[in-house]
Design a protein around this motif. Structure first.
Motif, PDB file in Angstrom:
ATOM      1  N   VAL A  68      -4.510  -7.983  -7.953  1.00 48.10           N
ATOM      2  CA  VAL A  68      -4.697  -7.075  -6.839  1.00 48.10           C
ATOM      3  C   VAL A  68      -6.096  -7.308  -6.222  1.00 48.10           C
ATOM      4  CG1 VAL A  68      -4.555  -4.760  -6.168  1.00 48.10           C
ATOM      5  CG2 VAL A  68      -2.966  -5.479  -7.555  1.00 48.10           C
ATOM      6  N   ILE A  89      -5.182  -1.623   4.340  1.00 54.42           N
ATOM      7  CA  ILE A  89      -4.494  -0.781   3.555  1.00 54.42           C
ATOM      8  C   ILE A  89      -4.999   0.768   4.134  1.00 54.42           C
ATOM      9  CG2 ILE A  89      -4.828   0.130   1.128  1.00 54.42           C
ATOM     10  CD1 ILE A  89      -4.886  -2.907   0.024  1.00 54.42           C
ATOM     11  N   LYS A  93      -5.105  -9.374  -3.070  1.00 54.08           N
ATOM     12  CA  LYS A  93      -4.564  -8.462  -1.947  1.00 54.08           C
ATOM     13  C   LYS A  93      -5.380  -7.379  -1.578  1.00 54.08           C
ATOM     14  CE  LYS A  93      -0.233  -7.954  -4.830  1.00 54.08           C
ATOM     15  NZ  LYS A  93       0.716  -7.080  -5.450  1.00 54.08           N
ATOM     16  N   PHE A  94      -6.148  -6.657  -2.432  1.00 57.59           N
ATOM     17  CA  PHE A  94      -7.061  -5.535  -1.891  1.00 57.59           C
ATOM     18  C   PHE A  94      -8.289  -6.300  -1.073  1.00 57.59           C
ATOM     19  CE2 PHE A  94     -10.838  -2.808  -1.958  1.00 57.59           C
ATOM     20  CZ  PHE A  94     -10.278  -1.717  -1.240  1.00 57.59           C
ATOM     21  N   ALA A 135       0.805  -1.244   0.037  1.00 54.38           N
ATOM     22  CA  ALA A 135      -0.052   0.151  -0.209  1.00 54.38           C
ATOM     23  C   ALA A 135       0.933   1.405  -0.054  1.00 54.38           C
ATOM     24  CB  ALA A 135      -0.766  -0.058   1.183  1.00 54.38           C
ATOM     25  N   ILE A 169      -4.112  -0.139  -5.930  1.00 51.18           N
ATOM     26  CA  ILE A 169      -4.451  -0.309  -4.573  1.00 51.18           C
ATOM     27  C   ILE A 169      -5.340   0.993  -4.082  1.00 51.18           C
ATOM     28  CG2 ILE A 169      -3.725  -0.483  -2.217  1.00 51.18           C
ATOM     29  CD1 ILE A 169      -1.713  -2.513  -3.247  1.00 51.18           C
ATOM     30  N   ASN A 193      -9.085   1.653  -3.017  1.00 47.22           N
ATOM     31  CA  ASN A 193      -9.383   2.063  -1.504  1.00 47.22           C
ATOM     32  C   ASN A 193     -10.064   3.414  -1.459  1.00 47.22           C
ATOM     33  OD1 ASN A 193      -9.153   1.706   1.466  1.00 47.22           O
ATOM     34  ND2 ASN A 193      -7.344   3.203   1.223  1.00 47.22           N
TER      35      ASN A 193
END
Length: 269
Positions: A248, A260, A252-253, A17, A97, A101
Protein backbone atom coordinates in the motif's frame (compact mmCIF):
# COMPACT_ATOMS: atom_id res chain seq x y z
CA UNK A 1 -18.56 2.68 -18.02
CA UNK A 2 -19.58 -0.70 -19.44
CA UNK A 3 -19.35 -3.77 -17.27
CA UNK A 4 -16.47 -5.24 -19.27
CA UNK A 5 -14.43 -2.07 -19.55
CA UNK A 6 -11.21 -1.76 -17.60
CA UNK A 7 -10.85 0.99 -15.03
CA UNK A 8 -8.05 3.49 -15.39
CA UNK A 9 -5.51 3.93 -12.54
CA UNK A 10 -7.31 6.93 -11.02
CA UNK A 11 -10.59 5.01 -10.84
CA UNK A 12 -8.83 2.03 -9.24
CA UNK A 13 -7.27 4.23 -6.60
CA UNK A 14 -10.56 5.94 -5.81
CA UNK A 15 -12.32 2.58 -5.49
CA UNK A 16 -9.58 1.28 -3.18
CA UNK A 17 -9.91 4.42 -1.05
CA UNK A 18 -13.71 4.16 -0.92
CA UNK A 19 -13.56 0.56 0.30
CA UNK A 20 -10.84 1.43 2.79
CA UNK A 21 -12.93 4.23 4.33
CA UNK A 22 -16.12 2.14 4.42
CA UNK A 23 -14.45 -0.61 6.44
CA UNK A 24 -14.18 1.78 9.37
CA UNK A 25 -17.90 2.51 9.22
CA UNK A 26 -18.83 -1.06 10.18
CA UNK A 27 -19.86 -1.60 13.78
CA UNK A 28 -17.32 -3.67 15.70
CA UNK A 29 -19.64 -6.64 16.16
CA UNK A 30 -20.50 -6.69 12.46
CA UNK A 31 -16.82 -6.49 11.55
CA UNK A 32 -16.00 -9.37 13.89
CA UNK A 33 -18.92 -11.46 12.61
CA UNK A 34 -17.90 -10.90 8.99
CA UNK A 35 -14.33 -11.89 9.88
CA UNK A 36 -15.59 -14.98 11.72
CA UNK A 37 -17.54 -16.02 8.63
CA UNK A 38 -14.41 -15.51 6.51
CA UNK A 39 -12.43 -17.75 8.86
CA UNK A 40 -15.05 -20.46 8.48
CA UNK A 41 -15.27 -20.11 4.70
CA UNK A 42 -11.52 -20.13 4.14
CA UNK A 43 -11.46 -23.62 5.64
CA UNK A 44 -12.98 -25.03 2.46
CA UNK A 45 -9.56 -24.62 0.88
CA UNK A 46 -8.33 -27.35 3.23
CA UNK A 47 -11.31 -29.54 2.37
CA UNK A 48 -10.52 -29.50 -1.35
CA UNK A 49 -6.75 -29.70 -0.88
CA UNK A 50 -7.16 -32.63 1.48
CA UNK A 51 -9.41 -34.45 -0.96
CA UNK A 52 -7.06 -33.88 -3.91
CA UNK A 53 -4.11 -35.05 -1.82
CA UNK A 54 -5.98 -38.18 -0.79
CA UNK A 55 -7.06 -39.34 -4.25
CA UNK A 56 -3.77 -38.54 -6.05
CA UNK A 57 -1.11 -39.38 -3.45
CA UNK A 58 -0.71 -42.97 -4.67
CA UNK A 59 -0.58 -41.94 -8.32
CA UNK A 60 1.91 -39.06 -8.57
CA UNK A 61 5.27 -38.23 -6.98
CA UNK A 62 5.45 -35.52 -4.31
CA UNK A 63 6.34 -32.64 -6.65
CA UNK A 64 3.43 -33.33 -9.01
CA UNK A 65 1.14 -34.05 -6.08
CA UNK A 66 1.98 -30.67 -4.56
CA UNK A 67 1.06 -28.96 -7.83
CA UNK A 68 -2.28 -30.78 -8.00
CA UNK A 69 -3.12 -30.01 -4.37
CA UNK A 70 -2.43 -26.30 -4.90
CA UNK A 71 -5.40 -26.12 -7.28
CA UNK A 72 -7.64 -26.62 -4.26
CA UNK A 73 -6.12 -23.63 -2.46
CA UNK A 74 -8.20 -20.84 -4.10
CA UNK A 75 -11.69 -22.15 -3.30
CA UNK A 76 -11.86 -20.63 0.19
CA UNK A 77 -10.60 -17.29 -1.11
CA UNK A 78 -13.27 -17.28 -3.80
CA UNK A 79 -15.96 -17.83 -1.17
CA UNK A 80 -14.55 -15.07 1.05
CA UNK A 81 -13.66 -12.39 -1.50
CA UNK A 82 -16.64 -12.76 -3.84
CA UNK A 83 -18.90 -13.10 -0.78
CA UNK A 84 -17.35 -9.91 0.70
CA UNK A 85 -16.41 -11.27 4.09
CA UNK A 86 -13.54 -9.56 5.92
CA UNK A 87 -10.16 -11.27 5.54
CA UNK A 88 -7.14 -10.05 7.49
CA UNK A 89 -4.71 -10.18 4.59
CA UNK A 90 -6.97 -7.88 2.60
CA UNK A 91 -7.36 -5.40 5.45
CA UNK A 92 -3.60 -5.07 5.93
CA UNK A 93 -3.72 -3.15 2.66
CA UNK A 94 -7.11 -1.46 2.40
CA UNK A 95 -7.44 -0.33 6.01
CA UNK A 96 -4.12 1.54 5.89
CA UNK A 97 -5.24 4.03 3.26
CA UNK A 98 -7.32 6.23 5.61
CA UNK A 99 -4.50 6.16 8.19
CA UNK A 100 -1.83 7.15 5.69
CA UNK A 101 -4.15 9.92 4.54
CA UNK A 102 -4.60 11.01 8.18
CA UNK A 103 -8.35 10.54 8.02
CA UNK A 104 -8.21 7.79 10.65
CA UNK A 105 -5.90 7.27 13.61
CA UNK A 106 -3.40 4.47 14.13
CA UNK A 107 -5.33 3.18 17.15
CA UNK A 108 -8.42 2.77 14.97
CA UNK A 109 -6.32 0.77 12.53
CA UNK A 110 -4.99 -1.52 15.26
CA UNK A 111 -8.51 -2.12 16.59
CA UNK A 112 -9.78 -2.96 13.10
CA UNK A 113 -6.85 -5.28 12.38
CA UNK A 114 -7.29 -6.93 15.77
CA UNK A 115 -11.01 -7.58 15.30
CA UNK A 116 -10.57 -8.98 11.80
CA UNK A 117 -7.60 -11.15 12.76
CA UNK A 118 -9.37 -12.47 15.86
CA UNK A 119 -12.54 -13.21 13.91
CA UNK A 120 -10.60 -15.01 11.17
CA UNK A 121 -8.65 -17.10 13.68
CA UNK A 122 -11.72 -18.02 15.73
CA UNK A 123 -13.60 -19.01 12.58
CA UNK A 124 -10.64 -21.06 11.43
CA UNK A 125 -10.38 -22.69 14.86
CA UNK A 126 -14.04 -23.74 14.77
CA UNK A 127 -13.75 -25.08 11.23
CA UNK A 128 -10.52 -26.97 11.95
CA UNK A 129 -12.02 -28.69 15.00
CA UNK A 130 -15.06 -29.78 13.02
CA UNK A 131 -13.08 -30.94 9.99
CA UNK A 132 -10.52 -32.82 12.10
CA UNK A 133 -13.45 -34.99 13.21
CA UNK A 134 -15.58 -35.01 10.08
CA UNK A 135 -12.92 -35.57 7.39
CA UNK A 136 -11.52 -38.84 8.79
CA UNK A 137 -14.96 -39.96 10.06
CA UNK A 138 -16.45 -39.52 6.60
CA UNK A 139 -13.46 -41.28 5.09
CA UNK A 140 -12.56 -38.90 2.28
CA UNK A 141 -9.58 -37.24 4.04
CA UNK A 142 -7.56 -39.54 6.33
CA UNK A 143 -5.68 -38.38 9.41
CA UNK A 144 -2.33 -38.91 7.65
CA UNK A 145 -3.25 -36.36 4.99
CA UNK A 146 -4.32 -33.75 7.53
CA UNK A 147 -1.07 -34.19 9.44
CA UNK A 148 1.05 -33.96 6.29
CA UNK A 149 -0.67 -30.78 5.12
CA UNK A 150 -0.21 -29.14 8.53
CA UNK A 151 3.35 -30.26 9.22
CA UNK A 152 4.79 -28.48 6.21
CA UNK A 153 4.28 -25.13 7.94
CA UNK A 154 5.87 -25.88 11.32
CA UNK A 155 9.34 -27.21 10.56
CA UNK A 156 10.95 -24.17 8.96
CA UNK A 157 13.22 -21.50 10.51
CA UNK A 158 11.57 -18.26 11.63
CA UNK A 159 13.37 -16.16 8.99
CA UNK A 160 12.09 -18.42 6.22
CA UNK A 161 8.56 -18.26 7.60
CA UNK A 162 8.78 -14.48 7.82
CA UNK A 163 10.05 -14.07 4.27
CA UNK A 164 7.44 -16.48 2.97
CA UNK A 165 4.68 -14.60 4.80
CA UNK A 166 5.87 -11.23 3.48
CA UNK A 167 5.61 -12.53 -0.09
CA UNK A 168 2.14 -13.96 0.61
CA UNK A 169 1.00 -10.64 2.12
CA UNK A 170 2.42 -8.74 -0.83
CA UNK A 171 0.55 -10.97 -3.26
CA UNK A 172 -2.70 -10.56 -1.34
CA UNK A 173 -2.24 -6.80 -1.59
CA UNK A 174 -1.69 -7.22 -5.30
CA UNK A 175 -4.86 -9.29 -5.50
CA UNK A 176 -6.88 -6.51 -3.88
CA UNK A 177 -5.51 -4.00 -6.38
CA UNK A 178 -6.22 -6.21 -9.40
CA UNK A 179 -9.74 -7.14 -8.27
CA UNK A 180 -10.61 -3.45 -8.05
CA UNK A 181 -9.49 -2.96 -11.65
CA UNK A 182 -12.21 -5.23 -13.07
CA UNK A 183 -16.00 -5.22 -12.85
CA UNK A 184 -17.39 -8.67 -13.59
CA UNK A 185 -17.30 -11.63 -11.19
CA UNK A 186 -15.74 -14.05 -13.70
CA UNK A 187 -12.68 -11.84 -14.11
CA UNK A 188 -12.39 -11.50 -10.34
CA UNK A 189 -12.56 -15.28 -9.87
CA UNK A 190 -9.83 -15.77 -12.49
CA UNK A 191 -7.60 -13.27 -10.68
CA UNK A 192 -8.20 -15.00 -7.35
CA UNK A 193 -7.34 -18.34 -8.96
CA UNK A 194 -4.05 -17.15 -10.44
CA UNK A 195 -2.78 -15.31 -7.36
CA UNK A 196 -3.78 -17.84 -4.72
CA UNK A 197 -2.64 -20.86 -6.75
CA UNK A 198 0.82 -19.28 -6.82
CA UNK A 199 0.70 -18.86 -3.04
CA UNK A 200 -0.37 -22.49 -2.70
CA UNK A 201 2.19 -23.88 -5.15
CA UNK A 202 5.04 -22.00 -3.51
CA UNK A 203 3.90 -23.08 -0.04
CA UNK A 204 3.88 -19.46 1.15
CA UNK A 205 2.66 -18.75 4.66
CA UNK A 206 -0.83 -17.26 4.72
CA UNK A 207 -1.70 -16.78 8.37
CA UNK A 208 -5.39 -17.69 8.05
CA UNK A 209 -5.34 -20.68 5.68
CA UNK A 210 -2.16 -21.95 7.29
CA UNK A 211 -3.76 -21.57 10.71
CA UNK A 212 -6.61 -23.85 9.67
CA UNK A 213 -4.15 -26.42 8.30
CA UNK A 214 -1.90 -26.44 11.37
CA UNK A 215 -4.79 -26.48 13.84
CA UNK A 216 -6.50 -29.36 12.04
CA UNK A 217 -3.26 -31.33 12.14
CA UNK A 218 -2.86 -30.47 15.82
CA UNK A 219 -6.30 -31.85 16.69
CA UNK A 220 -5.48 -35.25 15.14
CA UNK A 221 -1.78 -35.59 16.02
CA UNK A 222 0.02 -35.66 19.37
CA UNK A 223 3.26 -34.66 17.64
CA UNK A 224 1.97 -31.13 16.86
CA UNK A 225 1.52 -28.86 19.86
CA UNK A 226 0.20 -25.41 20.68
CA UNK A 227 3.82 -24.23 20.76
CA UNK A 228 4.28 -25.41 17.16
CA UNK A 229 1.15 -23.50 16.22
CA UNK A 230 2.39 -20.33 17.89
CA UNK A 231 5.77 -20.60 16.15
CA UNK A 232 3.90 -20.71 12.88
CA UNK A 233 1.33 -18.04 13.71
CA UNK A 234 3.21 -14.98 14.93
CA UNK A 235 5.78 -14.71 12.10
CA UNK A 236 3.05 -15.47 9.56
CA UNK A 237 0.81 -12.70 10.87
CA UNK A 238 3.69 -10.23 11.08
CA UNK A 239 5.00 -11.14 7.63
CA UNK A 240 1.57 -10.88 6.00
CA UNK A 241 1.11 -7.52 7.71
CA UNK A 242 4.44 -6.21 6.46
CA UNK A 243 3.82 -7.45 2.93
CA UNK A 244 0.38 -5.88 2.67
CA UNK A 245 1.42 -2.61 4.32
CA UNK A 246 4.48 -2.14 2.11
CA UNK A 247 2.39 -2.77 -0.99
CA UNK A 248 0.00 0.00 0.00
CA UNK A 249 2.53 2.57 1.15
CA UNK A 250 4.86 2.17 -1.84
CA UNK A 251 2.59 1.39 -4.78
CA UNK A 252 -0.79 2.78 -3.81
CA UNK A 253 -0.68 5.63 -1.36
CA UNK A 254 2.73 7.08 -2.16
CA UNK A 255 1.89 7.67 -5.82
CA UNK A 256 -1.75 8.63 -5.46
CA UNK A 257 -2.21 10.85 -2.39
CA UNK A 258 -4.19 13.46 -4.28
CA UNK A 259 -6.63 10.91 -5.67
CA UNK A 260 -7.33 9.49 -2.22
CA UNK A 261 -7.82 12.91 -0.68
CA UNK A 262 -10.39 13.85 -3.29
CA UNK A 263 -12.14 10.53 -2.77
CA UNK A 264 -12.51 11.18 0.98
CA UNK A 265 -14.28 14.44 0.26
CA UNK A 266 -16.70 12.89 -2.22
CA UNK A 267 -17.85 9.90 -0.16
CA UNK A 268 -21.45 10.09 1.02
CA UNK A 269 -21.86 8.25 4.31
Amino acid sequence: MSENSQKNPDEIVKEQARVGFEIYELENWKLFLSALIAGLEIGFSLVLMGYLHTIFKEIYPDDILGLIVSFGYPIGFIFVIIGRSELFTEQTALAMIPVLNRSKGFISLLILWGLVLLGNLVGGLIFSYFFAWFGPAKGFVPVETLVELGEKFINEPIDIVMGSAILAGWMMGLLGWLITSVQESISRIILILFITIIIGMAGLHHCIVGSVEVLTAMWVSDSITVVDYWHFLWPSVLGNLIGGAIFVSVLKFGLTTNQISSTRKNINW
